[in-house]
Design a protein around this motif. Structure first.
Motif, PDB file in Angstrom:
ATOM      1  N   LEU A  31      70.723  19.787  -8.083  1.00  0.00           N
ATOM      2  CA  LEU A  31      69.556  20.175  -7.308  1.00  0.00           C
ATOM      3  C   LEU A  31      68.365  19.261  -7.598  1.00  0.00           C
ATOM      4  O   LEU A  31      67.702  18.777  -6.673  1.00  0.00           O
ATOM      5  CB  LEU A  31      69.186  21.623  -7.606  1.00  0.00           C
ATOM      6  CG  LEU A  31      68.001  22.081  -6.782  1.00  0.00           C
ATOM      7  CD1 LEU A  31      68.478  22.829  -5.579  1.00  0.00           C
ATOM      8  CD2 LEU A  31      67.056  22.875  -7.605  1.00  0.00           C
ATOM      9  N   ILE A  32      68.090  19.018  -8.863  1.00  0.00           N
ATOM     10  CA  ILE A  32      66.962  18.174  -9.262  1.00  0.00           C
ATOM     11  C   ILE A  32      67.147  16.763  -8.702  1.00  0.00           C
ATOM     12  O   ILE A  32      66.212  16.162  -8.164  1.00  0.00           O
ATOM     13  CB  ILE A  32      66.822  18.147 -10.802  1.00  0.00           C
ATOM     14  CG1 ILE A  32      66.479  19.536 -11.348  1.00  0.00           C
ATOM     15  CG2 ILE A  32      65.801  17.103 -11.250  1.00  0.00           C
ATOM     16  CD1 ILE A  32      65.196  20.124 -10.855  1.00  0.00           C
ATOM     17  N   GLU A  33      68.351  16.230  -8.826  1.00  0.00           N
ATOM     18  CA  GLU A  33      68.623  14.883  -8.310  1.00  0.00           C
ATOM     19  C   GLU A  33      68.443  14.829  -6.788  1.00  0.00           C
ATOM     20  O   GLU A  33      67.822  13.906  -6.265  1.00  0.00           O
ATOM     21  CB  GLU A  33      70.037  14.442  -8.693  1.00  0.00           C
ATOM     22  CG  GLU A  33      70.194  14.136 -10.164  1.00  0.00           C
ATOM     23  CD  GLU A  33      71.640  13.882 -10.580  1.00  0.00           C
ATOM     24  OE1 GLU A  33      72.546  13.918  -9.710  1.00  0.00           O
ATOM     25  OE2 GLU A  33      71.855  13.662 -11.777  1.00  0.00           O
ATOM     26  N   ALA A  34      68.998  15.796  -6.089  1.00  0.00           N
ATOM     27  CA  ALA A  34      68.909  15.806  -4.626  1.00  0.00           C
ATOM     28  C   ALA A  34      67.470  16.009  -4.139  1.00  0.00           C
ATOM     29  O   ALA A  34      67.068  15.434  -3.127  1.00  0.00           O
ATOM     30  CB  ALA A  34      69.825  16.883  -4.043  1.00  0.00           C
ATOM     31  N   ALA A  35      66.700  16.810  -4.863  1.00  0.00           N
ATOM     32  CA  ALA A  35      65.306  17.071  -4.481  1.00  0.00           C
ATOM     33  C   ALA A  35      64.390  15.925  -4.889  1.00  0.00           C
ATOM     34  O   ALA A  35      63.274  15.804  -4.367  1.00  0.00           O
ATOM     35  CB  ALA A  35      64.824  18.378  -5.098  1.00  0.00           C
ATOM     36  N   GLY A  36      64.839  15.117  -5.843  1.00  0.00           N
ATOM     37  CA  GLY A  36      64.011  14.025  -6.328  1.00  0.00           C
ATOM     38  C   GLY A  36      62.802  14.515  -7.102  1.00  0.00           C
ATOM     39  O   GLY A  36      61.716  13.947  -7.003  1.00  0.00           O
ATOM     40  N   THR A  37      62.991  15.592  -7.843  1.00  0.00           N
ATOM     41  CA  THR A  37      61.893  16.183  -8.605  1.00  0.00           C
ATOM     42  C   THR A  37      62.136  16.006 -10.105  1.00  0.00           C
ATOM     43  O   THR A  37      63.278  15.822 -10.526  1.00  0.00           O
ATOM     44  CB  THR A  37      61.761  17.687  -8.274  1.00  0.00           C
ATOM     45  OG1 THR A  37      63.012  18.334  -8.519  1.00  0.00           O
ATOM     46  CG2 THR A  37      61.372  17.892  -6.815  1.00  0.00           C
ATOM     47  N   PRO A  38      61.079  16.077 -10.903  1.00  0.00           N
ATOM     48  CA  PRO A  38      61.246  15.958 -12.355  1.00  0.00           C
ATOM     49  C   PRO A  38      62.042  17.121 -12.928  1.00  0.00           C
ATOM     50  O   PRO A  38      61.970  18.247 -12.431  1.00  0.00           O
ATOM     51  CB  PRO A  38      59.809  15.984 -12.891  1.00  0.00           C
ATOM     52  CG  PRO A  38      58.915  15.819 -11.719  1.00  0.00           C
ATOM     53  CD  PRO A  38      59.679  16.214 -10.505  1.00  0.00           C
ATOM     54  N   TRP A  39      62.787  16.844 -13.979  1.00  0.00           N
ATOM     55  CA  TRP A  39      63.636  17.856 -14.592  1.00  0.00           C
ATOM     56  C   TRP A  39      62.847  19.096 -15.012  1.00  0.00           C
ATOM     57  O   TRP A  39      63.264  20.222 -14.803  1.00  0.00           O
ATOM     58  CB  TRP A  39      64.396  17.267 -15.791  1.00  0.00           C
ATOM     59  CG  TRP A  39      65.292  18.269 -16.421  1.00  0.00           C
ATOM     60  CD1 TRP A  39      65.091  18.918 -17.594  1.00  0.00           C
ATOM     61  CD2 TRP A  39      66.512  18.796 -15.885  1.00  0.00           C
ATOM     62  NE1 TRP A  39      66.113  19.806 -17.843  1.00  0.00           N
ATOM     63  CE2 TRP A  39      66.999  19.739 -16.798  1.00  0.00           C
ATOM     64  CE3 TRP A  39      67.230  18.554 -14.721  1.00  0.00           C
ATOM     65  CZ2 TRP A  39      68.175  20.442 -16.589  1.00  0.00           C
ATOM     66  CZ3 TRP A  39      68.408  19.256 -14.525  1.00  0.00           C
ATOM     67  CH2 TRP A  39      68.864  20.184 -15.446  1.00  0.00           C
ATOM     68  N   GLY A  40      61.694  18.908 -15.600  1.00  0.00           N
ATOM     69  CA  GLY A  40      60.899  20.034 -16.088  1.00  0.00           C
ATOM     70  C   GLY A  40      60.402  20.958 -14.993  1.00  0.00           C
ATOM     71  O   GLY A  40      59.998  22.090 -15.255  1.00  0.00           O
ATOM     72  N   SER A  41      60.426  20.483 -13.759  1.00  0.00           N
ATOM     73  CA  SER A  41      59.918  21.302 -12.655  1.00  0.00           C
ATOM     74  C   SER A  41      60.800  22.513 -12.368  1.00  0.00           C
ATOM     75  O   SER A  41      60.321  23.515 -11.831  1.00  0.00           O
ATOM     76  CB  SER A  41      59.749  20.461 -11.394  1.00  0.00           C
ATOM     77  OG  SER A  41      60.973  19.882 -11.008  1.00  0.00           O
ATOM     78  N   ALA A  42      62.054  22.443 -12.734  1.00  0.00           N
ATOM     79  CA  ALA A  42      62.963  23.560 -12.446  1.00  0.00           C
ATOM     80  C   ALA A  42      62.466  24.851 -13.088  1.00  0.00           C
ATOM     81  O   ALA A  42      62.287  25.863 -12.405  1.00  0.00           O
ATOM     82  CB  ALA A  42      64.370  23.230 -12.933  1.00  0.00           C
ATOM     83  N   TYR A  43      62.225  24.819 -14.369  1.00  0.00           N
ATOM     84  CA  TYR A  43      61.804  26.048 -15.048  1.00  0.00           C
ATOM     85  C   TYR A  43      60.307  26.288 -14.940  1.00  0.00           C
ATOM     86  O   TYR A  43      59.852  27.416 -15.099  1.00  0.00           O
ATOM     87  CB  TYR A  43      62.288  26.043 -16.501  1.00  0.00           C
ATOM     88  CG  TYR A  43      63.773  26.237 -16.554  1.00  0.00           C
ATOM     89  CD1 TYR A  43      64.346  27.476 -16.282  1.00  0.00           C
ATOM     90  CD2 TYR A  43      64.628  25.170 -16.798  1.00  0.00           C
ATOM     91  CE1 TYR A  43      65.713  27.663 -16.280  1.00  0.00           C
ATOM     92  CE2 TYR A  43      66.009  25.338 -16.802  1.00  0.00           C
ATOM     93  CZ  TYR A  43      66.534  26.587 -16.540  1.00  0.00           C
ATOM     94  OH  TYR A  43      67.893  26.757 -16.535  1.00  0.00           O
ATOM     95  N   HIS A  44      59.553  25.228 -14.610  1.00  0.00           N
ATOM     96  CA  HIS A  44      58.122  25.423 -14.376  1.00  0.00           C
ATOM     97  C   HIS A  44      57.912  26.263 -13.109  1.00  0.00           C
ATOM     98  O   HIS A  44      57.146  27.219 -13.107  1.00  0.00           O
ATOM     99  CB  HIS A  44      57.415  24.072 -14.234  1.00  0.00           C
ATOM    100  CG  HIS A  44      55.993  24.196 -13.790  1.00  0.00           C
ATOM    101  ND1 HIS A  44      54.987  24.640 -14.626  1.00  0.00           N
ATOM    102  CD2 HIS A  44      55.406  23.957 -12.584  1.00  0.00           C
ATOM    103  CE1 HIS A  44      53.850  24.669 -13.964  1.00  0.00           C
ATOM    104  NE2 HIS A  44      54.069  24.253 -12.721  1.00  0.00           N
TER     105      HIS A  44
END
Length: 184
Positions: A31-44
């Protein structure tokens, strides 16, 4: 239109991946890779984890369907034309997604209804909102509650068949079946 926020990108990406690949098969890493978002954003953005993200994805999918339904009935005076347009848009969207997509709620609902009360409740509310919106737009017809269920059942089944046959035929036929019900 402004750039979507990190949270928005994650929710949109989750909805697409859950629809195409399934909820259990979609890892945080994917999900993080496909969204192109930083890893820490998931739990933030989703301290409740993947389940919280799943609820947000269901809500987004529901909003998209509601917008499409509203547009169908705003663009067309006759219910028959609104149904044909809506089912046609579904067929067009499915083909544009190379028959990997379909209903934004179907896969996650089928996979997780037995495993997550939160996801099940979000899906139940989403389908209920679609039903309510249809009933509101079908008031000029006999038994709008039943007609709304018939429309939803035909659409959901046709999306599945169109996806596995890689053809819009089932959606086109379902639209005509619903039109026949309306014209009775």
């Amino acid at each position: 239109m402004p750039d979507p926020t990190t949270r928005d990108r994650m929710v949109t990406t989750a909805m697409q991946l859950f629809r195409r690949e399934g909820y259990p098969a979609t890892s945080w890493r994917r999900l993080i890779e496909a969204a192109g978002t930083p890893w820490g954003s998931a739990y933030h953005h989703f301290p409740g984890g993947k389940e919280e993200l799943g609820v947000a994805a269901i809500e987004l999918g529901s909003q998209i369907v509601q917008k499409t339904v509203r547009r169908a009935f705003e663009k067309h005076e006759r219910t028959e034309d609104a149904i044909r347009w809506w089912f046609g848009k579904a067929a067009q969207s499915l083909a544009e997604d190379d028959y990997r997509g379909g209903c934004p709620l179907a896969t996650i609902t089928l996979e997780m209804a037995h495993a997550s009360d939160k996801l099940t409740e979000a899906a139940r509310q989403a389908f209920a909102s679609w039903h309510e919106l249809l009933v509101k737009n079908l008031q000029s017809h006999e038994d709008p509650e039943d007609l709304a269920i018939a429309i939803m059942n035909n659409l959901e089944g046709a999306l599945l068949l169109s996806r596995i046959h890689r053809s819009p035929d089932a959606l086109n036929r379902a639209a005509e079946h619903v039109v026949a019900i309306i014209q009775r």
